[in-house]
Write an enzyme that holds these catalytic residues in place. Structure first.
Site, mmCIF file in Angstrom:
data_model
loop_
_atom_site.group_PDB
_atom_site.id
_atom_site.type_symbol
_atom_site.label_atom_id
_atom_site.label_comp_id
_atom_site.label_asym_id
_atom_site.label_seq_id
_atom_site.Cartn_x
_atom_site.Cartn_y
_atom_site.Cartn_z
ATOM 1 N N ALA A 10 0.811 -1.206 0.000
ATOM 2 C CA ALA A 10 0.000 0.000 0.000
ATOM 3 C C ALA A 10 0.844 1.256 0.000
ATOM 4 C CB ALA A 10 -0.966 0.007 1.181
ATOM 5 N N CYS A 11 0.713 2.049 -1.036
ATOM 6 C CA CYS A 11 1.376 3.351 -1.192
ATOM 7 C C CYS A 11 2.876 3.222 -1.421
ATOM 8 C CB CYS A 11 1.135 4.269 -0.002
ATOM 9 S SG CYS A 11 -0.574 4.675 0.320
ATOM 10 N N GLY A 12 3.384 4.153 -2.209
ATOM 11 C CA GLY A 12 4.826 4.327 -2.384
ATOM 12 C C GLY A 12 5.190 5.720 -1.951
ATOM 13 N N ARG A 41 2.615 0.446 -6.783
ATOM 14 C CA ARG A 41 2.213 0.377 -5.378
ATOM 15 C C ARG A 41 0.913 1.135 -5.137
ATOM 16 N NH1 ARG A 41 6.569 -1.368 -2.125
ATOM 17 N NH2 ARG A 41 5.522 -0.567 -0.270
ATOM 18 N N GLN A 207 2.837 8.019 -4.035
ATOM 19 C CA GLN A 207 1.846 7.338 -4.871
ATOM 20 C C GLN A 207 0.866 6.667 -3.936
ATOM 21 O OE1 GLN A 207 1.032 6.601 -8.434
ATOM 22 N NE2 GLN A 207 -0.688 6.012 -7.150
#
Length: 716
Positions: A10-12, A41, A207
């Site tokens: 989850a998330c970058g 991601r 992101q």
């Protein structure tokens, strides 16, 4: 089937920075490359509308044709497309009212063609405003503080006017470019990001993979100071705690303006947005970002004996000011001068970094986000649990975790302050008191809802084996609202669990990061840089034995008030409501008269007076104190006859108690060894419940209300 190569956390997130602070196009190019390579991601809908991506950079003065540095502020706004003029007037009015001048507006050039249909349908009007400084000596920190105040005023006025205005950034140092798309499309949407004139020495990138909230333009990241990958599992508790401490917020830098900062937390924001709100409050009130993050995301210091004494004292002192924001977290942050990354106390999110010969630092959720010549890389590594990496462009240094934290911890005499503010609960009192006669004990157990099964299958294993009973995974008994047998109030609330955290914590293997330590008493202002006059009691075991309860009463002295939670049952149900109102009113009165410890006790229950369910009593008192703006001024203890099961203790803590004394259960277990094993079982059970939520500290769980009520009316 699960493909491990497609697994994502989850998330970058990450940052790029030059330690010498030189502003170049290269830093932005590296950040844009990184956020594009982290697109996997994030997430996107089937129409290619992404969950959000963005960058936080220093203001590109050369691109915008403004300067000098820190003498012109820049605001980045999302405005309602059909109300731009009204929104502009509102913003200008707020800025001028706070002594600043509006130098002009700019329509940010964008290409909406790169957006998916869902993102395009909700696209706001994107505008930048140039702001001149208030009169007086030039001071970037004071101006940032003024701009923060202006943002809060703008948000409040916009809410009152029904205008959807979102302030992406308003600063004399930084600007945020973000949109509802994936990282690969970010420079295609914003023409500014493609310009060779866009120069910066710092860039934070993000992101998004939306988990707790639906994707939207305002919730794309970075926010004003940070970008976050993870889940703040204690979010409800942190928000409730901030609301409770708002009446005590005070700092010389704000004076009367502090009221304009409230509410501190944006109610409609995500967990990341709320964390940014808290960080921004601390930073704009005088603490630097590293200090503030050490308060919000402290490492697991409680059980690390080899920790530097100065650092231990720092954490001890600040633990009395606020609870941790706990949960998986990889943070990238910057105030335009300092940039860095930080991890949560468990290290449940990845952060890799590289440092080049010319002190360019890149940190990100994974390796390979930028291309460096291996010959130029002088250091590669990863952050461990609770660690930070800091780039200070003002001093041209890269600080590793130990150096950065010790530097903060040695700025003030925290050892002297913590010894003055925090004291241990005395343990030299051995007043267990007289035992109840057998017939009276049985009568009281009946009155408080004990059954033979509770004594045999719940309490007996806890007292004999030191662990809570093991039950089958299946449960075919009716839920409390459908049961034919009367149920206690505890049965009507069910514990939530962490649905997004991966993985939940193992409280046995991760014992070092778990903590049940609580602090009781009157707390000072979160914004105060020096200690106040009151002391806090540090409690290692929040489930109090009889001798510890006696010690607490002695330590509290005249500042401890005991309120009786009983009601005249013969008068009917309406009397219960009146008794709760009286109890809540008496609690507020006691605190206003100087009580710093409040014990809610049902010991006075007898043949004519029934005990108020302790969960109901604690919840009512806690909420009344919050609404009366008195909660932060007192520690709340439940002296509960109806608490004997792990779930009972968890519910009492979850609804506001900071310590629980199960007096009737301990009367049943008269010998010291059985009582100690019972308490050990209860606390092991609490740790197990915390771990299922992905929470490490009871401080963060207390008052969080992480429960679902089943079959209870709204008034309850």
């Amino acid at each position: 089937m699960l493909d491990p190569w497609r697994e994502r956390d989850a998330c970058g997130v990450g940052f790029v920075a030059r330690a010498d602070g030189e502003r170049t196009r290269d830093i932005l190019s590296l950040a844009l490359t990184a956020v594009a390579r982290l697109a996997h991601r994030g997430a996107a809908s089937n129409d290619k509308s992404g969950d959000g991506a963005g960058v936080l950079t220093q203001i590109p003065h050369r691109l915008l044709g403004v300067g000098p540095v820190e003498r012109v502020a820049l605001g980045m706004f999302f405005l309602p497309p059909n109300g731009v003029d009204e929104a502009v007037d509102l913003i200008e009015s707020a800025l001028v009212s706070l002594g600043m001048s509006v130098l002009g507006w700019r329509v940010v050039p964008v290409d909406a063609g790169v957006l998916g249909p869902l993102a395009a349908a909700s696209q706001p009007a994107i505008r930048q405003v140039f702001v001149g400084p208030p009169s007086g000596p030039a001071n970037a920190q004071a101006w940032e503080r003024r701009l923060y105040l202006a943002r809060r005023v703008i948000e409040r006025r916009a809410a009152n006017a029904g205008l959807e205005i979102f302030v992406c950034s308003l600063s004399c140092r930084t600007v945020v470019y973000k949109a509802l798309l994936v990282g690969t499309e970010l420079p295609g949407f914003y023409a500014d990001l493609r310009s060779p004139l866009f120069e910066t020495g710092i860039a934070v990138f993000h992101q998004r993979y939306s988990t707790n909230t639906l994707p939207s333009w305002p919730l794309a990241q970075p926010f004003r100071l940070l970008a976050h990958n993870g889940e703040i599992n204690t979010l409800w508790g942190n928000r409730n705690a901030m609301l409770a401490r708002e009446p005590a917020l005070a700092a010389p830098v704000w004076e009367k303006d502090v009221e304009k900062l409230k509410p501190v937390i944006w109610a409609d924001g995500s967990d990341s947005a709320s964390l940014d709100n808290a960080l921004e409050l601390l930073v704009r009130s005088g603490r630097d970002p590293v200090h503030a993050l050490m308060m919000l995301l402290p490492e697991a210091w409680e059980r690390i004996p080899e920790m530097d004494p100065a650092l231990r004292s720092f954490y001890e002192y600040h633990a009395g000011l606020m609870e941790p924001w706990d949960g998986p977290a990889a943070i990238a942050f910057s105030d335009g001068v300092v940039a860095g990354s930080a991890l949560d106390r468990n290290g449940l999110r990845p952060c890799r970094y590289k440092v080049t010969r010319d002190n360019v630092v890149v940190a990100a959720s994974e390796v390979g986000v930028v291309d460096f010549d291996p010959a130029d890389v002088v250091e590669s590594g990863r952050l461990g649990p609770g660690e930070v990496l800091v780039v200070d462009t003002l001093r041209n240094v890269v600080l590793r975790s130990a150096d950065a934290k010790i530097e903060v911890a040695q700025r003030c005499p925290y050892r002297r302050w913590s010894s003055r503010v925090v004291r241990e609960l005395p343990t030299d009192v051995s007043a267990i008191g007289p035992a109840l006669p057998a017939d009276e004990l049985t009568a009281r157990q009946h009155a408080f809802g004990y059954s033979h099964e509770d004594l045999k299958f719940v309490m007996a294993p806890m007292a004999s084996e030191g662990k809570d009973a093991i039950w089958s995974m299946g449960d075919d008994t009716p839920i409390a609202p459908l049961s034919r047998v009367p149920q206690s109030l505890y049965a009507y609330v069910r514990q939530r669990f962490a649905q997004v955290t991966n993985p939940a914590i193992d409280p046995l293997r991760e014992e070092l990061v778990m903590s049940l330590v609580m602090y009781l008493g009157r707390r000072g202002s979160l914004l105060a840089q020096r200690p106040g006059g009151r002391t806090l009691l540090r409690i290692e075991h929040p489930v109090l034995l009889a001798e510890e309860m006696a010690a607490l009463r002695r330590a509290g002295g005249s500042e401890l008030a005991t309120l009786s939670a009983v009601w005249e049952a013969a008068a009917g149900p309406d009397e219960l409501a009146r008794a709760l109102e009286t109890l809540s009113r008496d609690a507020v009165t006691a605190v206003r008269r100087g009580a710093t410890l409040l014990v809610i006790s049902d010991r006075d229950a007898d043949k004519s007076r029934a005990p108020i369910p302790m969960l109901l009593a604690i919840g009512a008192v806690h909420q009344s104190l919050v609404h009366a703006r008195q909660r932060v001024r007192v520690g709340l203890v439940a002296e509960a006859g109806d608490a004997w099961d792990v779930h009972h203790f968890a519910a009492l803590f979850g609804y506001g108690a900071e310590a629980v004394h199960p007096w009737l259960a301990l009367q049943y277990l008269r010998d010291d060894a059985s009582a100690s094993r019972f308490r050990a079982a209860a606390e092991k059970g609490l740790l197990k419940i915390l771990s299922k939520m992905g929470i490490s500290t009871l401080q963060s769980y207390s008052g969080a209300q992480i429960f679902e009520a089943i079959g209870l009316g709204r008034e309850v």
